[in-house]
Design a protein around this motif. Structure first.
Motif: not given
Length: 88
Positions: A57-67, A78-82, A48-50, A72-73
């Motif tokens: 947000d309003k400041k232009g910063e990014y955050s994410w939720d990974i499920t 997470d490393k790839r997004l960073r 199953k894919p991640v 390991d995936e």
């Protein structure tokens, strides 16, 4: 006597044909395979894919939720997004 000899040759000829036919119809080099009843077929589950939910947000910063199911995936994603967000 000639008749007996002719009949004997005919019978010998036909028995030889039957013997040759049987020896060629069953290949002797084929290994015997025995099936076992206690073996269970196992099928691989499809991966199953991640799933990633990216937030900005309003400041232009990014955050994410990974499920996902595989930790390991999730860590790789997470490393790839960073890495991708550092380049910008």
């Amino acid at each position: 006597m000639k008749r007996f000899f002719t009949i004997f040759l005919v019978v010998l000829f036909f028995s030889a044909l039957v013997f040759i036919d049987n020896s060629f119809s069953q290949p002797q080099t084929q290994p015997q395979v025995q099936a076992s009843k206690d073996k269970v077929l196992q099928y691989a589950k499809p991966k199953k894919p991640v799933k990633i939910k990216l937030h900005r947000d309003k400041k232009g910063e990014y955050s994410w939720d990974i499920t996902g199911e595989n930790a390991d995936e999730i860590i790789r994603a997470d490393k790839r997004l960073r890495q991708l967000l550092k380049e910008e």
